[in-house]
Design an enzyme around this catalytic site. Structure first.
Site, PDB file in Angstrom:
ATOM      1  N   ASP A 152       6.823  -3.896  10.261  1.00  0.00           N
ATOM      2  CA  ASP A 152       5.355  -3.869  10.407  1.00  0.00           C
ATOM      3  C   ASP A 152       4.899  -4.109  11.847  1.00  0.00           C
ATOM      4  OD1 ASP A 152       6.203  -6.507  10.230  1.00  0.00           O
ATOM      5  OD2 ASP A 152       4.616  -7.152   8.864  1.00  0.00           O
ATOM      6  N   ARG A 179       0.825  -1.205   0.000  1.00  0.00           N
ATOM      7  CA  ARG A 179       0.000   0.000   0.000  1.00  0.00           C
ATOM      8  C   ARG A 179       0.857   1.251   0.000  1.00  0.00           C
ATOM      9  NH1 ARG A 179      -5.130  -1.116   2.821  1.00  0.00           N
ATOM     10  NH2 ARG A 179      -4.873  -3.229   3.606  1.00  0.00           N
ATOM     11  N   SER A 204       8.590  -4.804   5.914  1.00  0.00           N
ATOM     12  CA  SER A 204       8.365  -5.927   6.838  1.00  0.00           C
ATOM     13  C   SER A 204       9.363  -7.059   6.656  1.00  0.00           C
ATOM     14  CB  SER A 204       6.948  -6.450   6.659  1.00  0.00           C
ATOM     15  OG  SER A 204       6.043  -5.389   6.736  1.00  0.00           O
TER      16      SER A 204
HETATM   17  C1  BG6 Z   1      -1.254  -5.229   7.547  1.00  0.00           C
HETATM   18  C2  BG6 Z   1      -0.180  -4.250   7.887  1.00  0.00           C
HETATM   19  O1  BG6 Z   1      -2.463  -4.826   8.105  1.00  0.00           O
HETATM   20  O2  BG6 Z   1      -0.892  -6.476   8.042  1.00  0.00           O
HETATM   21  C3  BG6 Z   1       1.106  -4.712   7.257  1.00  0.00           C
HETATM   22  O3  BG6 Z   1      -0.517  -2.965   7.426  1.00  0.00           O
HETATM   23  C4  BG6 Z   1       1.442  -6.068   7.738  1.00  0.00           C
HETATM   24  O4  BG6 Z   1       2.147  -3.849   7.579  1.00  0.00           O
HETATM   25  C5  BG6 Z   1       0.298  -6.997   7.470  1.00  0.00           C
HETATM   26  O5  BG6 Z   1       2.598  -6.557   7.111  1.00  0.00           O
HETATM   27  C6  BG6 Z   1       0.574  -8.348   8.026  1.00  0.00           C
HETATM   28  O6  BG6 Z   1      -0.415  -9.275   7.663  1.00  0.00           O
HETATM   29  P1  BG6 Z   1      -0.422 -10.074   6.309  1.00  0.00           P
HETATM   30  O7  BG6 Z   1      -1.340 -11.187   6.591  1.00  0.00           O
HETATM   31  O8  BG6 Z   1      -0.927  -9.135   5.266  1.00  0.00           O
HETATM   32  O9  BG6 Z   1       0.972 -10.548   6.064  1.00  0.00           O
HETATM   33  C1  GLC Z   2       8.740 -11.857   8.462  1.00  0.00           C
HETATM   34  C2  GLC Z   2       9.676 -10.702   8.455  1.00  0.00           C
HETATM   35  C3  GLC Z   2       9.374  -9.761   9.590  1.00  0.00           C
HETATM   36  C4  GLC Z   2       7.929  -9.378   9.558  1.00  0.00           C
HETATM   37  C5  GLC Z   2       7.061 -10.590   9.569  1.00  0.00           C
HETATM   38  C6  GLC Z   2       5.594 -10.254   9.507  1.00  0.00           C
HETATM   39  O1  GLC Z   2       8.977 -12.601   9.591  1.00  0.00           O
HETATM   40  O2  GLC Z   2      10.995 -11.168   8.541  1.00  0.00           O
HETATM   41  O3  GLC Z   2      10.180  -8.628   9.498  1.00  0.00           O
HETATM   42  O4  GLC Z   2       7.642  -8.567  10.668  1.00  0.00           O
HETATM   43  O5  GLC Z   2       7.397 -11.408   8.485  1.00  0.00           O
HETATM   44  O6  GLC Z   2       5.247  -9.600   8.352  1.00  0.00           O
END
Ligand code: BG6
Ligand code: GLC
Ligand code: BG6
Ligand code: GLC
Length: 888
Positions: A628, A511, A574
């Site tokens: 994240d 996003r 992340s």
């Molecule tokens: C989102 C966050 O809501 O959730 C992201 O904005 C995050 O930053 C993500 O990485 C994690 O969940 P998923 O299931 O999308 O990997």
């Molecule tokens: C992976 C990444 C980590 C992140 C997580 C959740 O473990 O290495 O940085 O926080 O995924 O998205």
């Protein structure tokens, strides 16, 4: 008692309606014909084999048997049996004693046959109406015929038997199947004639079963294939549906029976009642002076003095008349020639009516079968048993003839069951024991995923140790949990304000966001757009990846009408980054589905800056790079200052928390706190949790982009759970336990079980049929049984994931509690991620586990509704404020 064909066709139509009523979910409770599902789904196919015990209780004779079903191919059955008496004081006494008696007979049989100490599966033929929810269980709805033992109605007769058998320490049997005698009969006959799909008993009682399409059986889930239905047609008319054809004799007989008002159809038909009907008629005729010169004997007044065998003997061709004279004389009467002829006539009328009524009901079943199969003509076989049918000289002929007249479009073969129901019951037991063996194999696999409390505590302890290693300078480089300082030291204080851009890269969605923070009001306004990152970019070159990101930013600015605006930007990235300040982050290694080249070891902020420069269209002030988990903690912390942990259970799995500066040896200073990105996904990369990793985890790891890395993440996060499930399904299929042993192309395809599918499959609100539909959507052609197994596999895998995640979190909160020297810790965890959000059980199990493993911590879980973009913007705002203050 004479019924015209017109009446019989009418009765047939009424019975058809009754069957429909019994099959319907809403109508079944008030239906008199109960149409009981039997959980017998197929007739024998010849592959049955093994040695079985069989009990046959409820007909005129009680038998214990040993049935040896041959090796595959050779259709050969050997039986040894022993009859045991069933005295009235047993069958009408106390239920416990009845089953103890049955168990005693079984023990005696095993003793004489030298079967003690042999563990044998047992099939119980129990010829009474039972409501079944599985093959090896049946709740007695009511006694019928001669039985009336106390305390058995409404209980499971299999458990009654099992309990009674416990008294015999030296015998070891496993009751795998409960079958009605009609079902046993059908199966016995079907072993020899695969066309057999109906079983009829005309004996002490009367009843029929047949193979019904699953799609018509409301009471059982699933719509594939067929299941045998025990009609319990003996109860036809119990709701008054046959009052027009019942006579005064039928009513009188009913009043004197063990179960008045019940089994009214049976009482017009079966062996237990036929003789009595004849007696009542003869008595009336004698009273009216129409027989025996008006003389009545005391025997003629006595209930039960005329039995079915007498009726059969009197109707015998040739000897019948002589037999009649003898029987009447034995009853103390002095019959004339004319009396004997008249009595014979009465017998014929009563037994003919019986055959007529059976024929009408059977014709209804045959018609139903024909219609189910959408055939113009039906060719089928009916398995027959019961003493009335067997010993009455005219009965079979009459029945066959009337059936053929009532359903001229059915070619029916009537096949007499020579060996009773036990043989059929053994067939059912053979299939059940094969299913049981398969079940054991499946359970063995699922057991690998069941963690004991002890194992979970072990995980918690090891995690705790790894956290400490990660924080210490000396051990940091060896620690699998990297404990990365984030340079985020404080929570927003509400004075932040302004417009910020944020990027959110690394979860399910990429996003770009615009976040407007208004000071004082602790509220933000956000605008965002989701962009796709094609696989070839995720796994292409670093330059391509960052160019693509900048392209998306440009599109977004355009879309928002902000072209050329120079805004501060917070970058949620992340992946594990080593930070030396808030705006510097060196990528340690890609995780999850990313693998762009030339990024590892580089500063991602620099890479982004360079890409912006390459594009040369706008300039952005990159103020912060945040994980994240950190973004999530901030998002939630903005509303709840007690939020000092951020947890992601999504594509990946990770956690951050506020740690005391004095514990963070890698960063100068002892004052205050700093957020640590644990990167706990790498937990276990040194093999410390290999004892709980299964072969499936290893397979998933080997097939991943980063083999050997992120072992804990691979057991706990959305990206991998579906893969573990897929590996298990492949293995079960290889073992012949699923998908008919066929591994489809689809099943070989990586990534088919996304988190959202797992979540759907495991939803409690979903009927099995819907599970099957989801699997079909995924291209997996599954039966209902397959769907049950798939759902169980998903459950085992996701449960373990939630528990492991809970054990990790418990380690963190306990550490925080101890570090602060608190008796109790109250703390809030901000959570995000599709697994946590979408899965129906994950969050609950996670929370339960934390409660169990960290009982002195009150942990509040706060779902991050706005994603980590908001948190990243807040961090950017704080950083900006501090930057400004520093400059000043
Ligand atoms: C989102 C966050 O809501 O959730 C992201 O904005 C995050 O930053 C993500 O990485 C994690 O969940 P998923 O299931 O999308 O990997
Ligand atoms: C992976 C990444 C980590 C992140 C997580 C959740 O473990 O290495 O940085 O926080 O995924 O998205
Ligand atoms: C026997 C079957 O042959 O017939 C029994 O093995 C069944 O299971 C019985 O109950 C029915 O006939 P009757 O006349 O003994 O009730
Ligand atoms: C009675 C029982 C039924 C059985 C039949 C024949 O009707 O209720 O279960 O099949 O007798 O034995």
């Amino acid at each position: 008692m004479r019924l015209s064909d017109e009446t019989l066709l009418d009765i047939m139509a009424r019975f058809q309606a009754e069957m429909q009523k019994g099959l319907g979910k809403d109508t079944n409770p008030t239906a008199s014909v109960k149409m009981l599902p039997t959980f017998v789904r197929a007739i024998p196919d010849g592959s049955e084999n093994g040695e079985f015990l069989s009990l046959d209780l409820g007909g005129s004779k009680f038998r214990v048997l040993k049935v040896q079903v041959s090796e595959e191919g050779k259709r050969n059955v050997q039986m040894e049996s022993q009859f045991y008496p069933t005295p009235n004081e047993i069958i009408r006494g106390n239920g416990i004693e009845l089953f103890e008696y049955v168990a005693d007979c079984l023990a005696d049989f095993m003793n004489t046959k030298g079967l003690k100490h042999k563990r044998l599966p047992l099939g119980l033929t129990f010829s009474f109406p039972c409501r079944q929810t599985k093959l090896e269980e049946g709740v007695l709805l009511s006694w019928t015929k001669k039985f009336k033992a106390r305390g058995v109605q409404d209980t499971d007769v299999v458990s009654c038997l099992t309990r009674a058998m416990k008294r015999h320490k030296d015998i070891n049997v496993d009751t795998l199947a409960l079958v009605n005698d009609t079902v046993g009969t059908m199966m016995t006959c079907a072993y020899d004639d695969p066309y057999c799909e109906v079983g009829v008993i005309i004996g002490t009682g009367t009843n029929a079963c047949y193979m019904e399409d699953m799609s018509n059986i409301d009471l059982v889930e699933g719509d594939e294939g067929r299941m045998c239905i025990n009609t319990e047609w003996g109860a036809f008319g119990d709701d008054g549906a046959l009052e027009d054809i019942r006579t005064e004799f039928d009513r009188e007989l009913d009043l004197g029976s063990l179960n008045p008002g019940k089994q009214l159809f049976e009482k017009m038909i079966s062996g237990l009642y036929l003789g009595e009907l004849v007696r009542l008629i003869l008595l009336k005729m004698a009273k009216a002076g129409l027989l025996f010169g008006g003389e009545k004997s005391s025997a003629l007044h006595t209930k039960g003095k005329i039995e079915t065998r007498h009726v059969a003997a009197m109707e015998k061709y040739k000897e019948g008349l002589a037999n009649t004279r003898e029987i009447l004389t034995d009853l103390g009467l002095e019959p004339s020639e004319a009396d004997c002829i008249a009595v014979q006539h009465v017998c014929t009328i009563v037994s003919f009516r019986s055959a007529n009524l059976c024929a009408a009901a059977l014709a209804a079943i045959l018609t139903r079968l024909r219609e189910n199969k959408k055939l113009v003509r039906l060719r089928t076989t009916v398995g027959m048993d019961g003493t009335l049918y067997k010993i009455h000289p005219q009965y079979p002929k009459r029945l066959h003839k009337v059936v053929r007249r009532l359903v001229p479009n059915c070619d029916v073969r009537f096949l007499l069951s020579e060996s009773g129901s036990a043989k059929g019951a053994a067939m059912v037991t053979a299939v059940a024991s094969r299913v049981q063996a398969q079940r054991k194999q499946i359970d063995k696999v699922l057991a690998l995923f069941r963690l004991t409390q002890e194992q979970l505590v072990g995980v918690q302890d090891k995690m705790r140790a790894e956290l400490e290693y990660g924080l210490k300078r000396d051990t940091h480089s060896l620690a699998t949990v990297k404990m990365l300082p984030t340079y985020v030291c404080g929570m927003p204080d509400g004075t932040e304000k302004g417009k910020f851009l944020a990027l959110d890269l690394g979860g399910t969605n990429f996003r770009v966001l615009l976040v407007k923070i208004r000071s004082g009001r602790r509220s933000v306004r956000m605008y965002n757009k989701i962009f796709a990152i094609p696989l070839e970019i995720m796994q292409g070159t670093g330059e391509e990846l960052f160019d693509h990101i900048v392209q998306c930013i440009a599109d977004f600015l355009d879309y928002m009408g902000l072209k050329g605006a120079q805004l501060p930007l917070g970058f949620t990235f992340s992946f594990p980054c080593r930070q030396a300040s808030i705006d510097k982050g060196t990528l340690i290694g890609w995780t999850k589905g990313f693998k762009a080249t030339d990024c590892e070891g580089e500063d991602v902020v620099d890479m982004l800056r360079e890409a912006i420069k390459r594009r040369n269209e706008f300039d952005l002030d990159i103020v912060a790079v945040v994980n994240d988990t950190v973004g999530t903690m901030m998002t939630c912390g903005y509303e709840d200052p007690n939020c000092e942990i951020g947890l992601i259970a999504g594509t990946g799995s990770n956690l951050c928390y506020m740690e005391e500066m004095r514990n963070i040896e890698l960063v100068e200073g002892d004052e205050g706190k700093m957020c640590i990105n644990t990167e706990w996904g790498g937990f276990g990369d040194n093999g410390c949790i290999d004892d709980i990793r299964t072969q499936y985890d290893k397979e998933v790891d080997e097939g991943s982009l980063n083999p050997g890395k992120q072992r804990y993440e691979k057991m706990t996060s959305g990206m991998y759970l579906g893969e573990i499930v897929r590996q298990i399904l492949i293995d079960l299929t290889k073992q012949g336990l699923l998908f008919r042993g066929q591994i489809s192309e689809r099943l070989r395809t990586r990534g088919i079980f996304e988190t959202k599918f797992l979540s759907q499959i495991e939803s409690d609100r979903l009927a099995l049929l819907q599970v099957r539909r989801i699997l079909q959507q995924l291209g997996l052609d599954s039966t209902c049984e397959d769907s049950i197994v798939v759902k169980e596999v998903c459950g085992a895998v996701s449960r373990r994931a939630a528990q492991l995640c809970g054990a990790g979190l418990a380690a963190i909160v306990e550490k925080r509690r101890e570090d602060q020297g608190l008796e109790r810790l109250r703390i809030t965890v901000g959570v995000d991620g599709t697994l946590y959000k979408l899965h129906p059980h994950f969050s609950r199990i996670l929370q339960e586990t934390v409660k169990e493993l960290a009982p002195r911590c009150d942990v509040t879980f706060m779902l991050s509704e706005d994603g980590s973009g908001k948190g990243a913007a807040l961090i950017t705002a704080v950083a900006k404020r501090l930057q400004q203050a520093w400059k000043n």
